[in-house]
Design a protein around this motif. Structure first.
Motif, PDB file in Angstrom:
ATOM      1  N   GLN A  14       0.829  -1.200   0.000  1.00 42.85           N
ATOM      2  CA  GLN A  14       0.000   0.000   0.000  1.00 42.85           C
ATOM      3  C   GLN A  14       0.873   1.263   0.000  1.00 42.85           C
ATOM      4  N   PRO A  15       0.304   2.405  -0.419  1.00 39.83           N
ATOM      5  CA  PRO A  15       1.008   3.673  -0.233  1.00 39.83           C
ATOM      6  C   PRO A  15       1.439   3.832   1.231  1.00 39.83           C
ATOM      7  N   LEU A  16       2.687   4.253   1.421  1.00 38.83           N
ATOM      8  CA  LEU A  16       3.307   4.179   2.748  1.00 38.83           C
ATOM      9  C   LEU A  16       4.014   5.485   3.076  1.00 38.83           C
ATOM     10  N   LEU A  17       3.739   6.005   4.276  1.00 43.34           N
ATOM     11  CA  LEU A  17       4.457   7.152   4.824  1.00 43.34           C
ATOM     12  C   LEU A  17       5.041   6.753   6.168  1.00 43.34           C
ATOM     13  N   VAL A  18       6.345   6.900   6.301  1.00 40.79           N
ATOM     14  CA  VAL A  18       7.046   6.589   7.543  1.00 40.79           C
ATOM     15  C   VAL A  18       7.673   7.877   8.066  1.00 40.79           C
ATOM     16  N   VAL A  19       7.349   8.242   9.303  1.00 39.10           N
ATOM     17  CA  VAL A  19       7.838   9.479   9.905  1.00 39.10           C
ATOM     18  C   VAL A  19       8.746   9.139  11.082  1.00 39.10           C
TER      19      VAL A  19
END
Length: 318
Positions: free
Chosen positions: A252-257
């Motif tokens: 899936q589209p992924l954002l890691v902060v």
């Protein structure tokens, strides 16, 4: 940081529910969008708390509230055996159960008439971020995934025990405790934090110092955020890897902060690793400068800055 420095207080519905495969209830807070209209449908986000934490802390009062202000239905839930959710023994940290809880929450979420079942995202903080990544590998009702200072809990525990002989010694201790309890001994519960601020400072690590400040002072303490761990059922966590098969399954589209102020919990290294390994073609690693692990729980330079990217990410992907 008070929640209203990021967003006004939203309407919150307190709910409990039970899936057919469960013998206990899951407790959750549903944060509703401003000007909520029950005749409309809304995108939704499942929000998962850190290890040793609860839904009233950062997953709900910070990220849940801000996302509700941005137009999302957010369900912040207590893990099974923790917080206000049911299950015994209390304070059990079983990765398989933690991952299964996400599916149970989505099962409940899709029954709500005002939730668009085709527009569900997931967000987790710290250990909840690691479990979010693990759950998204197989829960494809999640259309977009956000990890906030996510930690691969099994990796962290193995590193804490210095791997090798330390892990094996811990497993033998767990086996002995389980045998003792089978014979009638009391349940053993361990705390992760030092007993005092001085003890935290003596540990000499930013994550330990700030964990004490968050969980043991008015900054973030909550009756259900106990940072306690039941001992006899801890073996599964030591063999757990949240990132196993991410190259094949996490698409899936992924954002890691993450923040660049690194501590013992290892969120920075875990964030870089999962972004490299994930099968997602659409993935982003956001590194916030001068930000620590616990800044991303509730501070303007951490959580506040993260939300400036998290909200547009969900807007675009959901």
């Amino acid at each position: 940081m008070a929640n209203d420095t990021i967003t006004p207080t939203p309407t919150i519905n307190h709910v409990t529910f039970r899936n057919p495969d469960m013998f206990w209830d899951i407790a959750a807070d549903i944060y509703l969008p401003v000007d909520f209209d029950e005749t409309k449908t809304y995108p939704a986000v499942v929000s998962a708390h850190p290890i040793g934490s609860c839904k009233e802390q950062t997953s709900g009062n910070i990220y849940g509230a801000a996302l509700a202000e941005a137009g999302y239905v957010v369900i912040a839930f207590d893990a099974s055996f923790q917080g206000a959710s049911g299950g015994t023994p209390r304070f059990m940290e079983d990765p398989a159960q933690r991952v299964e809880d996400f599916r149970r929450v989505v099962d409940y979420l899709v029954t709500l008439p005002y939730v668009d079942a085709d527009r569900i995202g997931v967000l987790g903080v710290c250990g909840g971020g690691g479990y979010t990544l693990a759950s998204a590998k197989t829960e494809k009702r999640f259309k977009a995934v956000v990890s906030i200072t996510g930690v691969n809990y099994g990796r962290m525990m193995r590193d804490t025990l210095n791997a090798g002989d330390g892990v094996l010694a811990a497993l033998r201790g767990i086996a002995a405790q389980r045998t003792a309890e089978a014979r009638g001994a009391d349940t053993a519960v361990n705390g992760m934090l030092p007993d005092s601020a001085e003890g935290a400072q003596a540990a000499g690590d930013i994550d330990i110092v700030e964990a004490y400040d968050y969980y043991r002072t008015g900054r973030g303490e909550s009756a259900n955020g106990c940072v306690l761990f039941e001992a006899a059922h801890g073996a599964n966590a030591l063999a757990f890897d949240a990132f196993h098969l991410a190259e094949e399954l996490l698409d899936q589209p992924l954002l890691v902060v993450v923040g660049d102020k690194q501590g013992a919990f290892g969120a920075f290294r875990d964030g870089k690793e999962i972004c490299e390994r994930a099968a997602s073609e659409d993935k982003q690693l956001l590194v916030l400068e001068g930000v620590s692990h616990y800044d991303l729980y509730d501070q303007p330079n951490g959580a506040g800055e993260a939300l400036k990217t998290v909200i547009p990410f969900f807007d675009a992907k959901l």
